[in-house]
Write a protein that holds these residues in place. Sequence first.
Motif, PDB file in Angstrom:
ATOM      1  N   LEU A 143       0.713  -1.053  -0.203  1.00  0.00           N
ATOM      2  CA  LEU A 143       0.004  -0.044   0.020  1.00  0.00           C
ATOM      3  C   LEU A 143       0.908   1.357   0.019  1.00  0.00           C
ATOM      4  CD1 LEU A 143      -2.759  -0.856   2.541  1.00  0.00           C
ATOM      5  CD2 LEU A 143      -2.739  -1.258   0.039  1.00  0.00           C
ATOM      6  N   GLY A 144       2.151   1.117   0.763  1.00  0.00           N
ATOM      7  CA  GLY A 144       2.751   2.354   0.802  1.00  0.00           C
ATOM      8  C   GLY A 144       3.570   2.536  -0.266  1.00  0.00           C
ATOM      9  N   ALA A 145       4.040   1.546  -1.088  1.00  0.00           N
ATOM     10  CA  ALA A 145       4.795   1.448  -2.498  1.00  0.00           C
ATOM     11  C   ALA A 145       3.695   2.166  -3.441  1.00  0.00           C
ATOM     12  CB  ALA A 145       5.196   0.379  -2.713  1.00  0.00           C
ATOM     13  N   LEU A 146       2.619   1.687  -3.262  1.00  0.00           N
ATOM     14  CA  LEU A 146       1.456   2.001  -4.451  1.00  0.00           C
ATOM     15  C   LEU A 146       1.071   3.553  -4.038  1.00  0.00           C
ATOM     16  CD1 LEU A 146      -0.534   1.247  -6.586  1.00  0.00           C
ATOM     17  CD2 LEU A 146      -2.144   0.612  -4.623  1.00  0.00           C
ATOM     18  N   ARG A 147       1.056   3.847  -2.958  1.00  0.00           N
ATOM     19  CA  ARG A 147       0.758   5.524  -2.671  1.00  0.00           C
ATOM     20  C   ARG A 147       2.032   6.104  -3.236  1.00  0.00           C
ATOM     21  NH1 ARG A 147       1.957   5.694   2.302  1.00  0.00           N
ATOM     22  NH2 ARG A 147       3.895   6.821   1.975  1.00  0.00           N
ATOM     23  N   ARG A 148       3.297   5.821  -2.971  1.00  0.00           N
ATOM     24  CA  ARG A 148       4.422   6.613  -3.496  1.00  0.00           C
ATOM     25  C   ARG A 148       4.307   6.683  -5.070  1.00  0.00           C
ATOM     26  NH1 ARG A 148       8.488   7.386   0.176  1.00  0.00           N
ATOM     27  NH2 ARG A 148       7.939   6.630   2.318  1.00  0.00           N
ATOM     28  N   THR A 149       3.849   5.627  -5.709  1.00  0.00           N
ATOM     29  CA  THR A 149       3.751   5.496  -7.249  1.00  0.00           C
ATOM     30  C   THR A 149       2.625   6.457  -7.689  1.00  0.00           C
ATOM     31  OG1 THR A 149       4.682   3.349  -7.344  1.00  0.00           O
ATOM     32  CG2 THR A 149       3.476   4.169  -9.191  1.00  0.00           C
ATOM     33  N   LEU A 150       1.341   6.497  -7.048  1.00  0.00           N
ATOM     34  CA  LEU A 150       0.607   7.127  -7.538  1.00  0.00           C
ATOM     35  C   LEU A 150       0.556   8.790  -7.200  1.00  0.00           C
ATOM     36  CD1 LEU A 150      -2.550   4.909  -6.573  1.00  0.00           C
ATOM     37  CD2 LEU A 150      -1.448   5.382  -8.843  1.00  0.00           C
ATOM     38  N   THR A 151       1.194   9.175  -6.206  1.00  0.00           N
ATOM     39  CA  THR A 151       1.532  10.557  -5.576  1.00  0.00           C
ATOM     40  C   THR A 151       2.810  11.139  -6.223  1.00  0.00           C
ATOM     41  OG1 THR A 151       2.356   9.933  -3.711  1.00  0.00           O
ATOM     42  CG2 THR A 151       0.112  10.065  -3.728  1.00  0.00           C
ATOM     43  N   ASP A 152       3.582  10.345  -6.994  1.00  0.00           N
ATOM     44  CA  ASP A 152       5.078  10.700  -7.277  1.00  0.00           C
ATOM     45  C   ASP A 152       5.999  11.147  -5.961  1.00  0.00           C
ATOM     46  OD1 ASP A 152       4.550  10.483 -10.186  1.00  0.00           O
ATOM     47  OD2 ASP A 152       3.642  12.523 -10.142  1.00  0.00           O
ATOM     48  N   GLU A 153       5.609  10.344  -5.029  1.00  0.00           N
ATOM     49  CA  GLU A 153       6.352  10.466  -3.852  1.00  0.00           C
ATOM     50  C   GLU A 153       7.537   9.704  -4.011  1.00  0.00           C
ATOM     51  OE1 GLU A 153       6.000   9.679   0.934  1.00  0.00           O
ATOM     52  OE2 GLU A 153       4.212   9.651  -0.438  1.00  0.00           O
ATOM     53  N   GLY A 154       8.684  10.124  -3.574  1.00  0.00           N
ATOM     54  CA  GLY A 154       9.973   9.646  -3.981  1.00  0.00           C
ATOM     55  C   GLY A 154      10.196   8.230  -3.099  1.00  0.00           C
ATOM     56  N   PRO A 155      10.954   7.296  -3.565  1.00  0.00           N
ATOM     57  CA  PRO A 155      11.316   6.039  -2.768  1.00  0.00           C
ATOM     58  C   PRO A 155      11.835   6.512  -1.247  1.00  0.00           C
ATOM     59  CG  PRO A 155      12.541   5.997  -4.819  1.00  0.00           C
ATOM     60  CD  PRO A 155      11.809   6.911  -4.814  1.00  0.00           C
ATOM     61  N   ARG A 156      11.844   5.445  -0.437  1.00  0.00           N
ATOM     62  CA  ARG A 156      12.409   5.770   0.897  1.00  0.00           C
ATOM     63  C   ARG A 156      13.896   5.560   0.928  1.00  0.00           C
ATOM     64  NH1 ARG A 156      10.263   6.107   5.597  1.00  0.00           N
ATOM     65  NH2 ARG A 156       7.996   5.369   4.973  1.00  0.00           N
ATOM     66  N   GLY A 157      14.316   4.834   0.228  1.00  0.00           N
ATOM     67  CA  GLY A 157      15.793   4.535  -0.007  1.00  0.00           C
ATOM     68  C   GLY A 157      16.373   4.073   1.276  1.00  0.00           C
ATOM     69  N   GLY A 158      17.886   4.086   1.361  1.00  0.00           N
ATOM     70  CA  GLY A 158      18.440   3.488   2.638  1.00  0.00           C
ATOM     71  C   GLY A 158      19.062   2.187   2.455  1.00  0.00           C
ATOM     72  N   ASP A 159      20.254   2.149   3.447  1.00  0.00           N
ATOM     73  CA  ASP A 159      21.033   1.197   3.365  1.00  0.00           C
ATOM     74  C   ASP A 159      20.697  -0.243   3.955  1.00  0.00           C
ATOM     75  OD1 ASP A 159      23.283   2.899   2.331  1.00  0.00           O
ATOM     76  OD2 ASP A 159      23.813   3.532   4.045  1.00  0.00           O
ATOM     77  N   SER A 160      21.072  -1.357   3.685  1.00  0.00           N
ATOM     78  CA  SER A 160      20.765  -2.365   3.916  1.00  0.00           C
ATOM     79  C   SER A 160      21.871  -3.088   5.271  1.00  0.00           C
ATOM     80  CB  SER A 160      20.903  -3.640   3.126  1.00  0.00           C
ATOM     81  OG  SER A 160      20.595  -4.885   3.284  1.00  0.00           O
ATOM     82  N   LYS A 161      21.293  -3.879   6.087  1.00  0.00           N
ATOM     83  CA  LYS A 161      21.985  -4.408   7.078  1.00  0.00           C
ATOM     84  C   LYS A 161      22.674  -5.618   6.740  1.00  0.00           C
ATOM     85  CE  LYS A 161      19.916  -2.360  11.110  1.00  0.00           C
ATOM     86  NZ  LYS A 161      19.261  -2.733  12.570  1.00  0.00           N
ATOM     87  N   TRP A 162      22.351  -6.298   5.746  1.00  0.00           N
ATOM     88  CA  TRP A 162      22.917  -7.419   5.015  1.00  0.00           C
ATOM     89  C   TRP A 162      24.346  -7.041   4.488  1.00  0.00           C
ATOM     90  CZ3 TRP A 162      17.801  -7.703   6.107  1.00  0.00           C
ATOM     91  CH2 TRP A 162      17.388  -9.135   6.520  1.00  0.00           C
ATOM     92  N   THR A 163      25.362  -7.740   4.702  1.00  0.00           N
ATOM     93  CA  THR A 163      26.754  -7.411   4.301  1.00  0.00           C
ATOM     94  C   THR A 163      27.405  -8.729   3.223  1.00  0.00           C
ATOM     95  OG1 THR A 163      27.843  -8.406   6.111  1.00  0.00           O
ATOM     96  CG2 THR A 163      27.191  -6.207   6.248  1.00  0.00           C
TER      97      THR A 163
END
Length: 316
Positions: A143-163
């Motif tokens: 739902l959040g990703a869909l909202r970001r797509t429909l409103t042109d809201e940018g992706p959250r981004g961020g680093d992964s804890k997996w190494t």
Amino acid sequence: MFWNKKPDPSPMGVPLGELLAILGKTSIKATLKDNTLFARHDNYTVCLDVVPPDVRESENGPIQAVVRVVTALPSPVQSLFDGRESSATAAYNSFAALGALYSDDGDVQIGSRLTIYEGEDAWQSLHLPLLLFTTIFGTEAILGALRRTLTDEGPRGGDSKWTARDFDQVESYLSRVCACTTGGLGLTAEFGLSDGAISAARGDHKTALFQMMADQPHPELGGGLFCLLQMPHRVRDEERLNRICLQLNKMEMAADDLPPHFGAWCPGRLGDNPSYVTFLPNALHAVPGVAANMSFWAMNRAQWANAMLVALGERA
């Protein structure tokens, strides 16, 4: 008195009461009734329902119970699927993290499933964290990703804890049973779907490609671990591919002997092949061995999906 009877905190031996206690420390309003835990978010409710297996005996041992995690979509979101059920679910399931959009009697819902076997000692170490974070993040991911797509809201981004160390650990297990390599923040493996099939590099066309990537943040959840299983089956008709993905997601919800279903089937990166995506948020990095478990579940899922696709008339 019957009306004062307290709900069983461990229906069919599944300790939902422990999950209820943890959710009680969050803003989510959780209650337990009969065999179901209800987790109420602001705009939707996640239902965790413990059900008996369709068949108790299985190749992996007796099945104790099956936990289905289902969220009914809010009405405004449900309307997005009217008249375009297969195409819309195929597109939006690319945002899936721990659950899939699937159709049940015409209603599109978000679902996950966990099959628990008798004598399986994995509740505290694996099952509880998966169900907890699916309850918290699974629906919001789509739902959040869909909202970001429909409103042109940018992706959250961020680093992964997996190494790279995490991928090396998975490779040490996976390389014993299949072709597997690591490099940077990723891992690639091939699962043979027929006798003697090992790698596409050797000319074997009946292999499923599995990848784990720590440099692919989720648009809503940010950093984490992206898992992608791509089947080699080519379905040239786009609408048929969408319908097949929709059907596979519904089949994944069966109370059956199947690998845990915390992801979604959607069109793959070849453009005309089915693929299964999973995204583990950073919070799950603390669960020992979760990435290795995901890889072995993907291996088993590839074999199951190959059989299902053949039954649907699609061969690799």
